[in-house]
Scaffold this active site. Structure first.
Site, short mmCIF file in Angstrom:
data_model
loop_
_atom_site.label_atom_id
_atom_site.label_comp_id
_atom_site.label_asym_id
_atom_site.label_seq_id
_atom_site.Cartn_x
_atom_site.Cartn_y
_atom_site.Cartn_z
N PRO A 89 0.82 -1.22 0.00
CA PRO A 89 0.00 0.00 0.00
C PRO A 89 0.85 1.26 0.00
O PRO A 89 0.34 2.35 -0.25
CB PRO A 89 -0.83 -0.11 1.29
CG PRO A 89 -0.20 -1.17 2.11
CD PRO A 89 0.63 -2.03 1.21
N GLU A 116 3.19 -7.09 8.74
CA GLU A 116 3.34 -5.64 8.88
C GLU A 116 4.26 -5.05 7.83
O GLU A 116 4.52 -3.86 7.82
CB GLU A 116 3.89 -5.31 10.28
CG GLU A 116 2.94 -5.63 11.39
CD GLU A 116 1.59 -4.94 11.23
OE1 GLU A 116 1.57 -3.71 11.13
OE2 GLU A 116 0.57 -5.65 11.18
N ARG A 154 -3.09 -8.50 -20.81
CA ARG A 154 -4.01 -8.18 -21.90
C ARG A 154 -3.46 -7.14 -22.86
O ARG A 154 -4.01 -6.93 -23.93
CB ARG A 154 -5.40 -7.81 -21.36
CG ARG A 154 -5.44 -6.60 -20.47
CD ARG A 154 -6.80 -6.45 -19.83
NE ARG A 154 -7.84 -6.12 -20.78
CZ ARG A 154 -7.94 -4.96 -21.42
NH1 ARG A 154 -7.03 -4.02 -21.22
NH2 ARG A 154 -8.93 -4.74 -22.25
N ASP A 169 -9.64 0.75 -24.94
CA ASP A 169 -10.02 0.64 -23.54
C ASP A 169 -10.26 1.99 -22.91
O ASP A 169 -9.68 2.98 -23.33
CB ASP A 169 -8.85 0.05 -22.72
CG ASP A 169 -8.67 -1.41 -22.96
OD1 ASP A 169 -9.63 -2.05 -23.38
OD2 ASP A 169 -7.55 -1.88 -22.72
#
Ligand code: ADE
Length: 261
Positions: A89, A116, A154, A169
Site C-alpha cells: 500500500p 506488517e 491483456r 479501452d
C-alpha cells in the site's frame, strides 16, 4: 513474457490463473507464470519467513534472507530484462500507463508482502519499484499481484482476440469507454440508441466518441488534462459546444496542480 510470483500462499494463485484470457495466454505460450513458495527458501528448522520487528510494535515482518534467496534462485544474473516489483500500500499508484510501461519487460517478478511489511533492506537492495493498486489495505500483496499481471497480460501483442481492443479501452486514450449494447433491441422497455442500428459507421464513431467524452466529464473530469484530441475531434467537440467546457476544466486542474504541486 515471464511472470514470477514470490508468495507464502502459492495455492492462492491456482484458480485465478486457470480462467479466461490468462489461461489461454499460458496455453498459447504468450506468457509463462512461475509461482514460488518463499517458505522453500526459509532454511531454519521451522521454515520461518517472518519475525518480530526490531524496536518492538505490533505484528511480524517478513525476513529478508528467504526473499533474497528465492529471487536469486529464479533470476540471478541471467541477463533477462527483469523488473522486480513489490506490492504494497506504500507503493506508487498502479494505473493503465504503468501497465503499458511494464508490458515492455521480458520478465516481471512480483514480491507479495504480508504481515506488517517486508524488511527494508530487502526492498533497498532488490526491489526496482513498489506498486499499490489503491488507497486501501489488503491482507497481502497476492491480490494486487494478480491485478497487475492481468492488466499487463491483456496488453501483450496477440493476447486479446481482436488486434486493437486494448487501444480502445477506458484510460488508453485518456477517456472512459462509451456504453455498449447487445441483443435484445428492447430490454425491459429500454431501447438500444437508434444510431447504433443505423449501419452508418462514421455517425456511430462520432456518437461513441461524444458518449466517451460526456462520461469522462461526468465521472472523471481530471483525466481530461492528459487527453490529446485530434483536430477532427476538436471540431466535433466545438460543434457540440463541449470544447470550451473541456478547456476550462483542464485549466482548472492545471491551476490546482500548480497550487498544490
Ligand atoms: N498490499 C496490501 N495492500 C495493498 C495495496 N493496496 N496494493 C498493493 N499491495 C497491497
Amino acid at each position: 513474457m515471464q511472470f514470477d510470483i514470490l508468495t507464502i500462499f502459492p495455492e492462492f494463485f491456482v484458480s485465478p490463473l486457470q480462467e479466461g484470457i490468462i489461461r489461454r495466454a499460458q496455453n498459447e505460450e504468450q506468457i509463462r507464470i512461475g509461482i514460488h513458495n518463499i517458505r522453500d527458501y526459509a532454511l531454519d528448522r521451522h521454515h520461518m519467513t517472518d519475525d518480530r520487528p526490531f524496536g518492538g510494535g505490533e505484528g511480524m515482518v517478513m525476513k529478508p534472507e528467504p526473499l533474497a534467496d528465492n529471487l536469486k534462485a529464479i533470476c540471478a544474473d541471467d541477463g533477462v530484462d527483469t523488473r522486480v516489483i513489490m506490492l504494497s500500500p506504500k507503493g506508487a499508484q498502479f494505473n493503465q500507463e504503468a501497465a503499458q510501461r511494464l508490458s515492455k519487460y521480458t520478465r516481471l517478478v512480483f514480491v507479495c508482502g504480508r504481515y506488517e511489511g517486508v524488511d527494508e533492506r530487502f526492498r533497498e537492495k532488490y526491489v526496482d519499484e513498489e506498486l499499490s493498486i489503491g488507497d486501501y489495505v489488503l491482507t497481502g500483496g497476492e491480490l494486487a499481484a494478480l491485478v497487475v499481471l492481468d492488466a499487463v497480460t491483456r496488453l501483450l501483442p496477440g493476447v486479446l482476440g481482436c488486434g486493437d481492443s486494448a487501444t480502445k479501452d477506458s484510460f488508453s486514450c485518456g477517456l472512459l469507454k462509451h456504453a455498449q449494447y447487445t441483443r435484445p433491441r428492447i430490454f425491459e422497455g429500454i431501447a438500444v440508441p437508434e444510431i447504433l442500428l443505423s449501419g452508418d459507421h462514421a455517425a456511430i464513431a462520432r456518437y461513441r466518441f461524444l458518449e466517451s467524452v460526456k462520461l469522462t466529464l461526468e465521472r472523471r473530469p481530471e483525466l481530461l488534462k492528459a487527453t490529446r484530441f485530434s483536430k477532427a475531434e476538436q471540431k466535433i467537440l466545438q460543434q457540440e459546444g463541449l470544447l470550451t467546457r473541456i478547456e476550462s476544466i483542464v485549466n482548472e486542474y492545471r491551476t490546482e496542480s500548480q497550487v498544490t504541486g
